[in-house]
Scaffold this motif. Structure first.
Motif, PDB file in Angstrom:
ATOM      1  N   PHE A 234     -14.267  39.538 -12.564  1.00  0.00           N
ATOM      2  CA  PHE A 234     -14.279  38.222 -13.211  1.00  0.00           C
ATOM      3  C   PHE A 234     -15.594  37.493 -12.931  1.00  0.00           C
ATOM      4  O   PHE A 234     -16.185  36.883 -13.825  1.00  0.00           O
ATOM      5  N   ARG A 235     -16.025  37.563 -11.685  1.00  0.00           N
ATOM      6  CA  ARG A 235     -17.280  36.883 -11.328  1.00  0.00           C
ATOM      7  C   ARG A 235     -18.466  37.495 -12.078  1.00  0.00           C
ATOM      8  O   ARG A 235     -19.373  36.790 -12.514  1.00  0.00           O
ATOM      9  N   LEU A 236     -18.442  38.822 -12.216  1.00  0.00           N
ATOM     10  CA  LEU A 236     -19.561  39.496 -12.870  1.00  0.00           C
ATOM     11  C   LEU A 236     -19.652  39.176 -14.361  1.00  0.00           C
ATOM     12  O   LEU A 236     -20.744  39.208 -14.943  1.00  0.00           O
ATOM     13  N   ILE A 237     -18.518  38.878 -14.997  1.00  0.00           N
ATOM     14  CA  ILE A 237     -18.570  38.531 -16.423  1.00  0.00           C
ATOM     15  C   ILE A 237     -18.747  37.032 -16.634  1.00  0.00           C
ATOM     16  O   ILE A 237     -18.785  36.563 -17.775  1.00  0.00           O
ATOM     17  N   GLY A 238     -18.818  36.285 -15.522  1.00  0.00           N
ATOM     18  CA  GLY A 238     -19.120  34.860 -15.642  1.00  0.00           C
ATOM     19  C   GLY A 238     -17.955  33.918 -15.469  1.00  0.00           C
ATOM     20  O   GLY A 238     -18.122  32.692 -15.605  1.00  0.00           O
TER      21      GLY A 238
END
Length: 334
Positions: A234-238
Motif C-alpha cells: 500500500f505504501r509503495l503505491i502511494g
C-alpha cells in the motif's frame, strides 16, 4: 464439477471487470504503475519470505529425527498456493496438489496427507484469531455508523461459526479417525496412501499438542507477516495508512475469501472485499482495487515459475518410471 468451476470463474471475472469500470481503469492503473518494477520486485520478494514461516508451521508437525527438510515443505507449500492462485482451481484443489508435491519430493503419502490436514487446521485456527484482530481494529478505528456496525456484527457471527466449524473439524480428526483417514486418502489418490497409514499418521501428530499449538502460532505469525507485506505494498503505491489498518483490511479480505472457498482464485470476491473495506480505513477504492491487482500480478509472477518447475519434476518422474518399466529383464516383451 468442471462446468461449475467455469461458471463461477466467469462470474468472478465479470465482477472484477465491473469493479474496474466502476472505480475507474485509469485511477487503478495509475496506482499500480506507481509501484514500479523495483517496488514490485521488493513486494514479491517479501511475499516469498512469508513461505518460510508457512513451511516451518508444517514442519513442526513432523518433528523427530526423520522430519523432512524445511526447504521441501516450503516448495510444497509454494505449489499449493500457486495452484490455488494461478490455476482455475478452488483452494481444496490447491491443497491436494500441495500434498502431491510433498510426495513427489519423498515424503510418505499417508504422512503428507495427514500432516497437510492438520496444517490446514492450525492455519484455520490462526486465521480465526487474525480475523478477530481485524474485527477489533475495525470496531475501534472505522467510522461509527450503521454500515460499520452491521459489518462488525456480521463478522462476529462469522467468527463464531468459523470457531464451531474448526472445533468440529478437529473432533472429526481426533475421534472420527476413519472419516478423516478417508479424506486424507482422497488427497493422495493414486499415490499409495492407505486408510490405516493415514489414520495412524493423524494419531501420531495429535499425540503432541505442543507441536500443534506451535504450528498455529507460526501460522499466526505468517498471517501477520503477510499483512505487513501488504502494508508495504500500500505504501509503495502511494496509499497512506498505518500497519494496524493494513492488518485489519487484509485479515478481513482473507476471511471473506475463505467463505468463497469454492470460487476459483476467489475471482471477484477479493476485489470486492478490497473495494468495500478500503474506504472504511481511509483508502480510496482506486488504491484498494490497485492493491488487489498488484497481488494478482505477484501471484502470477511467483506462481507460474513454481508450477513450471513442478511440472518439470513431474515429467522427469514419469520418464524415470517409463524407463524402469521398459528396462530389460522386467518380464515385458522387448
Amino acid at each position: 464439477m468442471k462446468l461449475r468451476l467455469a461458471i463461477l470463474a466467469t462470474v468472478g471475472v465479470a465482477l472484477t471487470l465491473y469493479l474496474l469500470r466502476y472505480v475507474g481503469w485509469h485511477a487503478v492503473l495509475s496506482a499500480v504503475g506507481a509501484l514500479g518494477f523495483v517496488g514490485f520486485a521488493v513486494f514479491s520478494l517479501c511475499s516469498l519470505l512469508v513461505f518460510v514461516l508457512l513451511g516451518a508451521a508444517w514442519q513442526v508437525l513432523l518433528g523427530g529425527p526423520g522430519a523432512p527438510r524445511l526447504a521441501l515443505l516450503v516448495r510444497a507449500r509454494l505449489v499449493r498456493d500457486s495452484c490455488a492462485e494461478v490455476l482455475p482451481l478452488s483452494q481444496l484443489g490447491g491443497i491436494a496438489l500441495g500434498v502431491r508435491a510433498a510426495i513427489l519430493q519423498g515424503l510418505a503419502a499417508p504422512l503428507a496427507a495427514a500432516s497437510m490436514i492438520v496444517d490446514v487446521t492450525t492455519e484455520m485456527l490462526a486465521q480465526i484469531v487474525y480475523a478477530a484482530l481485524g474485527v477489533a481494529i475495525l470496531a475501534a478505528r472505522a467510522p461509527q455508523n450503521a454500515r460499520t456496525a452491521s459489518f462488525v456484527a456480521a463478522s462476529v457471527t462469522g467468527l463464531a461459526l468459523a470457531a464451531v466449524a474448526a472445533a468440529l473439524f478437529i473432533a472429526v480428526q481426533r475421534h472420527g479417525g476413519r472419516v478423516a483417514a478417508r479424506f486424507a486418502a482422497r488427497l493422495t489418490r493414486g499415490a499409495g496412501a492407505s486408510l490405516t497409514g493415514s489414520r495412524h499418521a493423524l494419531e501420531t501428530i495429535y499425540r503432541s499438542p505442543a507441536r500443534v499449538a506451535l504450528s498455529a502460532a507460526l501460522h499466526l505469525a505468517a498471517w501477520i507477516a503477510n499483512g505487513a507485506v501488504v502494508w508495504l505494498g500500500f505504501r509503495l503505491i502511494g496509499a497512506r495508512l498505518d500497519l494496524a489498518a493494513a492488518l485489519a483490511i487484509e485479515s478481513l479480505v482473507y476471511a471473506i475469501r475463505s467463505v468463497a472457498v469454492f470460487i476459483p482464485n476467489a475471482l471477484g470476491v477479493q476485489e470486492g472485499a478490497y473495494v468495500i473495506l478500503g474506504p472504511l480505513f481511509g483508502v480510496g477504492p482506486d488504491m484498494a482495487l490497485a492493491m488487489s491487482v498488484v497481488k494478482r500480478a505477484r501471484d502470477i509472477a511467483i506462481g507460474v515459475p513454481v508450477l513450471l518447475l513442478w511440472q518439470g519434476a513431474e515429467g522427469r518422474r514419469a520418464l524415470a518410471r517409463a524407463a524402469v518399466s521398459s528396462a530389460p529383464g522386467d518380464g515385458r516383451a522387448q
